[in-house]
Design an enzyme around this catalytic site. Structure first.
Site, short mmCIF file in Angstrom:
data_model
loop_
_atom_site.label_atom_id
_atom_site.label_comp_id
_atom_site.label_asym_id
_atom_site.label_seq_id
_atom_site.Cartn_x
_atom_site.Cartn_y
_atom_site.Cartn_z
N LYS A 15 0.73 -1.33 -0.04
CA LYS A 15 -0.06 -0.13 -0.12
C LYS A 15 1.01 1.31 -0.07
O LYS A 15 0.81 2.34 -0.73
CB LYS A 15 -1.04 0.02 1.24
N ARG A 90 -9.43 1.28 9.59
CA ARG A 90 -9.10 -0.06 9.39
C ARG A 90 -10.15 -0.97 9.96
O ARG A 90 -10.23 -2.12 10.17
CB ARG A 90 -8.04 -0.29 10.69
N ARG A 124 11.16 -7.11 5.63
CA ARG A 124 11.13 -5.77 5.50
C ARG A 124 12.14 -5.10 6.64
O ARG A 124 12.29 -5.39 7.87
CB ARG A 124 9.81 -5.35 5.87
N ARG A 157 11.16 -3.27 12.12
CA ARG A 157 10.13 -2.61 12.86
C ARG A 157 9.83 -3.78 13.95
O ARG A 157 9.62 -4.82 13.44
CB ARG A 157 8.98 -2.22 12.15
N ARG A 168 -1.10 -9.43 13.37
CA ARG A 168 -1.45 -8.06 12.56
C ARG A 168 -2.39 -8.70 11.47
O ARG A 168 -3.44 -8.06 11.01
CB ARG A 168 -0.24 -7.32 11.93
P1 AMP Z 1 1.09 0.60 9.76
O1 AMP Z 1 2.20 1.22 9.44
O2 AMP Z 1 -0.12 1.06 8.73
O3 AMP Z 1 1.18 -1.10 9.59
O4 AMP Z 1 0.62 0.77 11.05
C1 AMP Z 1 1.42 0.39 12.10
C2 AMP Z 1 0.49 0.39 13.44
O5 AMP Z 1 -0.21 1.63 13.68
C3 AMP Z 1 -0.67 -0.60 13.40
O6 AMP Z 1 -0.27 -1.80 13.67
C4 AMP Z 1 -1.32 -0.06 14.50
O7 AMP Z 1 -1.21 -0.37 15.76
C5 AMP Z 1 -1.20 1.53 14.34
N1 AMP Z 1 -2.42 2.06 13.25
C6 AMP Z 1 -2.02 2.54 12.24
N2 AMP Z 1 -3.10 2.97 11.60
C7 AMP Z 1 -4.34 2.94 12.36
C8 AMP Z 1 -5.64 2.91 12.31
N3 AMP Z 1 -6.31 3.47 11.46
N4 AMP Z 1 -6.52 2.59 13.52
C9 AMP Z 1 -5.52 2.03 14.83
N5 AMP Z 1 -4.26 1.88 14.67
C10 AMP Z 1 -3.66 2.33 13.66
#
Ligand code: AMP
Length: 214
Positions: A15, A90, A124, A157, A168
């Site tokens: 994405k 989400r 990653r 990460r 996740r």
């Molecule tokens: P990502 O980089 O999009 O995978 O986001 C990393 C982490 O940030 C996720 O595993 C969540 O803990 C948090 N996060 C990101 N976007 C959201 C969202 N829309 N709602 C809740 N938690 C989020």
């Protein structure tokens, strides 16, 4: 053309990479909740301190925190120009909150099977200084462990470790995001594309979709 786009898909589907390209192509802004939250954690803001534990465990940050963040971001945009939301909504509660804030023209789902998600995310790495993303298999850095752009150190990460990645996928994507996908499907704004293949192949599929909106 103004397109208000929501990007959906499992973590690791590409994405972020595709959204960056799309931003350049459409010349519209992108709001990335994951990046905003990581910045808040790094800067030890109020939001960051509240969000950190959830993020480390691979769980979603509570809706009210993320919705407030998005409300603030959208209010700073001229939404007539369109935008790309990456990482939000989400779950169905976040989608309902978003509905109160703006309409959506396209929900673009980049799909990828679970095994491939785990394979990609485990490989990653991220630059700890400039946060550029690499993949040891698909996009390795020129020098092992070092960022091409700023010479920073590449790190994994904490939520990209295999057990957290599986969680996740199973919880955030399968359990929370499926009702969301269905709701966009019912509203006839959902388009699903195959996330397997090279970055160029996937981007070409996305462009085909975008062209049909012009
Ligand atoms: P990502 O980089 O999009 O995978 O986001 C990393 C982490 O940030 C996720 O595993 C969540 O803990 C948090 N996060 C990101 N976007 C959201 C969202 N829309 N709602 C809740 N938690 C989020």
């Amino acid at each position: 053309m103004s397109l208000r786009i929501v990007l959906l898909g499992p973590p690791g589907a590409g994405k972020g990479t595709q959204a960056e390209r799309l931003v350049q192509h459409l010349k519209i802004p992108r709001i990335v909740t994951g990046d905003l939250l990581r910045a808040a954690v790094k800067n030890k803001t109020d939001l960051g301190q509240k969000a950190q534990t959830y993020m480390n465990r691979g769980e979603l940050v509570p809706d009210e925190l993320v919705v407030a963040l998005i409300r603030e971001q959208l209010s700073q945009l001229n939404s007539q120009r369109g935008f790309i939301l990456d990482g939000f909504p989400r779950n169905i509660q976040q989608a309902s909150a978003l509905e109160q804030l703006t309409e959506i023209d396209l929900a673009l789902l980049i799909d990828l099977p679970r095994e491939e998600v785990i394979r990609r995310l485990s490989a990653r790495r991220m630059c700890e200084r400039c946060e550029r993303i690499y993949n040891l298999v698909y996009q390795p850095p020129k020098r092992e462990g070092i960022c091409d752009a700023c010479q920073g150190l590449l790190v994994q990460r904490s939520d990209d470790k295999p057990d957290v990645v599986a969680k996740r996928y199973d919880i955030q994507y399968n359990q929370d995001a499926q009702p969301l996908v269905e709701s966009y499907r019912k509203r006839s704004v959902l388009v699903t594309i195959d996330g397997e293949g090279t970055i160029e192949e996937v981007f070409e599929r996305i462009l085909r979709v975008i062209r049909s909106y012009k």
